[in-house]
Design a protein around this motif. Sequence first.
Motif, mmCIF file in Angstrom:
data_model
loop_
_atom_site.group_PDB
_atom_site.id
_atom_site.type_symbol
_atom_site.label_atom_id
_atom_site.label_comp_id
_atom_site.label_asym_id
_atom_site.label_seq_id
_atom_site.Cartn_x
_atom_site.Cartn_y
_atom_site.Cartn_z
ATOM 1 N N PHE A 193 20.475 5.786 2.759
ATOM 2 C CA PHE A 193 19.492 5.136 3.624
ATOM 3 C C PHE A 193 20.222 4.223 4.605
ATOM 4 O O PHE A 193 21.095 3.458 4.217
ATOM 5 C CB PHE A 193 18.541 4.300 2.759
ATOM 6 C CG PHE A 193 17.472 3.609 3.522
ATOM 7 C CD1 PHE A 193 16.293 4.268 3.827
ATOM 8 C CD2 PHE A 193 17.642 2.305 3.952
ATOM 9 C CE1 PHE A 193 15.302 3.628 4.534
ATOM 10 C CE2 PHE A 193 16.650 1.665 4.659
ATOM 11 C CZ PHE A 193 15.479 2.331 4.957
ATOM 12 N N ARG A 213 17.911 3.835 10.716
ATOM 13 C CA ARG A 213 16.827 4.799 10.502
ATOM 14 C C ARG A 213 15.546 4.067 10.104
ATOM 15 O O ARG A 213 14.459 4.389 10.587
ATOM 16 C CB ARG A 213 17.231 5.803 9.433
ATOM 17 C CG ARG A 213 16.228 6.933 9.277
ATOM 18 C CD ARG A 213 16.657 7.952 8.241
ATOM 19 N NE ARG A 213 17.995 8.442 8.519
ATOM 20 C CZ ARG A 213 18.869 8.772 7.574
ATOM 21 N NH1 ARG A 213 18.547 8.682 6.308
ATOM 22 N NH2 ARG A 213 20.063 9.215 7.889
ATOM 23 N N PHE A 214 15.671 3.105 9.214
ATOM 24 C CA PHE A 214 14.511 2.319 8.783
ATOM 25 C C PHE A 214 13.884 1.595 9.975
ATOM 26 O O PHE A 214 12.666 1.606 10.167
ATOM 27 C CB PHE A 214 14.933 1.323 7.697
ATOM 28 C CG PHE A 214 13.850 0.368 7.306
ATOM 29 C CD1 PHE A 214 12.725 0.817 6.622
ATOM 30 C CD2 PHE A 214 13.944 -0.974 7.625
ATOM 31 C CE1 PHE A 214 11.715 -0.070 6.265
ATOM 32 C CE2 PHE A 214 12.953 -1.854 7.271
ATOM 33 C CZ PHE A 214 11.831 -1.408 6.583
ATOM 34 N N SER A 215 14.720 0.970 10.783
ATOM 35 C CA SER A 215 14.241 0.221 11.947
ATOM 36 C C SER A 215 13.530 1.137 12.943
ATOM 37 O O SER A 215 12.473 0.793 13.480
ATOM 38 C CB SER A 215 15.417 -0.492 12.614
ATOM 39 O OG SER A 215 14.988 -1.239 13.714
ATOM 40 N N ILE A 216 14.095 2.313 13.195
ATOM 41 C CA ILE A 216 13.480 3.263 14.123
ATOM 42 C C ILE A 216 12.112 3.712 13.606
ATOM 43 O O ILE A 216 11.140 3.770 14.362
ATOM 44 C CB ILE A 216 14.416 4.470 14.367
ATOM 45 C CG1 ILE A 216 15.592 4.029 15.236
ATOM 46 C CG2 ILE A 216 13.665 5.627 15.020
ATOM 47 C CD1 ILE A 216 16.693 5.059 15.356
ATOM 48 N N CYS A 217 12.013 4.008 12.318
ATOM 49 C CA CYS A 217 10.723 4.442 11.746
ATOM 50 C C CYS A 217 9.684 3.329 11.826
ATOM 51 O O CYS A 217 8.530 3.572 12.190
ATOM 52 C CB CYS A 217 10.919 4.894 10.299
ATOM 53 S SG CYS A 217 11.850 6.431 10.137
ATOM 54 N N PHE A 218 10.093 2.105 11.481
ATOM 55 C CA PHE A 218 9.162 0.973 11.546
ATOM 56 C C PHE A 218 8.677 0.765 12.979
ATOM 57 O O PHE A 218 7.480 0.609 13.219
ATOM 58 C CB PHE A 218 9.837 -0.302 11.019
ATOM 59 C CG PHE A 218 8.927 -1.495 11.000
ATOM 60 C CD1 PHE A 218 8.176 -1.781 9.871
ATOM 61 C CD2 PHE A 218 8.804 -2.325 12.108
ATOM 62 C CE1 PHE A 218 7.325 -2.884 9.849
ATOM 63 C CE2 PHE A 218 7.958 -3.418 12.091
ATOM 64 C CZ PHE A 218 7.221 -3.699 10.958
ATOM 65 N N ASN A 219 9.613 0.758 13.922
ATOM 66 C CA ASN A 219 9.241 0.527 15.321
ATOM 67 C C ASN A 219 8.394 1.665 15.887
ATOM 68 O O ASN A 219 7.490 1.424 16.684
ATOM 69 C CB ASN A 219 10.481 0.288 16.175
ATOM 70 C CG ASN A 219 11.051 -1.093 15.953
ATOM 71 O OD1 ASN A 219 10.338 -2.031 15.636
ATOM 72 N ND2 ASN A 219 12.352 -1.225 16.102
ATOM 73 N N ALA A 220 8.657 2.896 15.465
ATOM 74 C CA ALA A 220 7.832 4.018 15.920
ATOM 75 C C ALA A 220 6.386 3.810 15.476
ATOM 76 O O ALA A 220 5.445 3.997 16.267
ATOM 77 C CB ALA A 220 8.382 5.330 15.383
ATOM 78 N N ALA A 221 6.197 3.396 14.230
ATOM 79 C CA ALA A 221 4.842 3.140 13.728
ATOM 80 C C ALA A 221 4.213 1.945 14.461
ATOM 81 O O ALA A 221 3.028 1.993 14.836
ATOM 82 C CB ALA A 221 4.882 2.874 12.222
#
Length: 193
Positions: free
Chosen positions: A160, A164-172
């Motif tokens: 992990f 990647r986590f930051s991109i997913c959070f920001n996309a949402a």
Amino acid sequence: MDEAGRRRNWTRLGTAAAGILLYAVGVNMFTVPLGLYAGGVPGLSQLLRSALLAVLGWKSAPIDFAGVFYYLLNVPLLFIAYRYLGKRFFRNTLICATAYSLFLSLVPVPAEPLVDDMLTGCLLGGVISGVGNGMVLTAGCCGGGLDVLGVWISQKNRSFTIGRFSICFNAALFLLCGILFNVETMIYSVLNS
């Protein structure tokens, strides 16, 4: 820690605090007056602020409640930092999260955008706040938010990544901006971040 080490740590925290102030200036002076949203926990805090003002029927408040929400959202993350990431990491994160909260609350938001052109204001806010965040990271500090959660999760799962986590959070987060407001707000907020 010896005296030189303490001095270096305080110098790093001073650099981080200057970066946090610069970040708050970029967000509050350029991003917020344009009706745009930052990424990460500050952006979520801005959305919560907008919802609170809408519920209360206020156009503005004497302080920007986004800073207050930022701190409240960081409380469980500070617990994670203390419990799992070490006392020094916790202390520096606590200091920086407090500075983010204070500066986001106290740096005034102009009633009208300082720059009339949406793209120019968006890019100025993004560059200024980006340089501020860069100063914080260069100083080796963490302001809380997604960084704490990302570091903790990446320690538990090596495959992990924080990015990647930051991109997913920001996309949402930006998708929610598009749903709640409009596509233009979403696109400019993405460009700003």
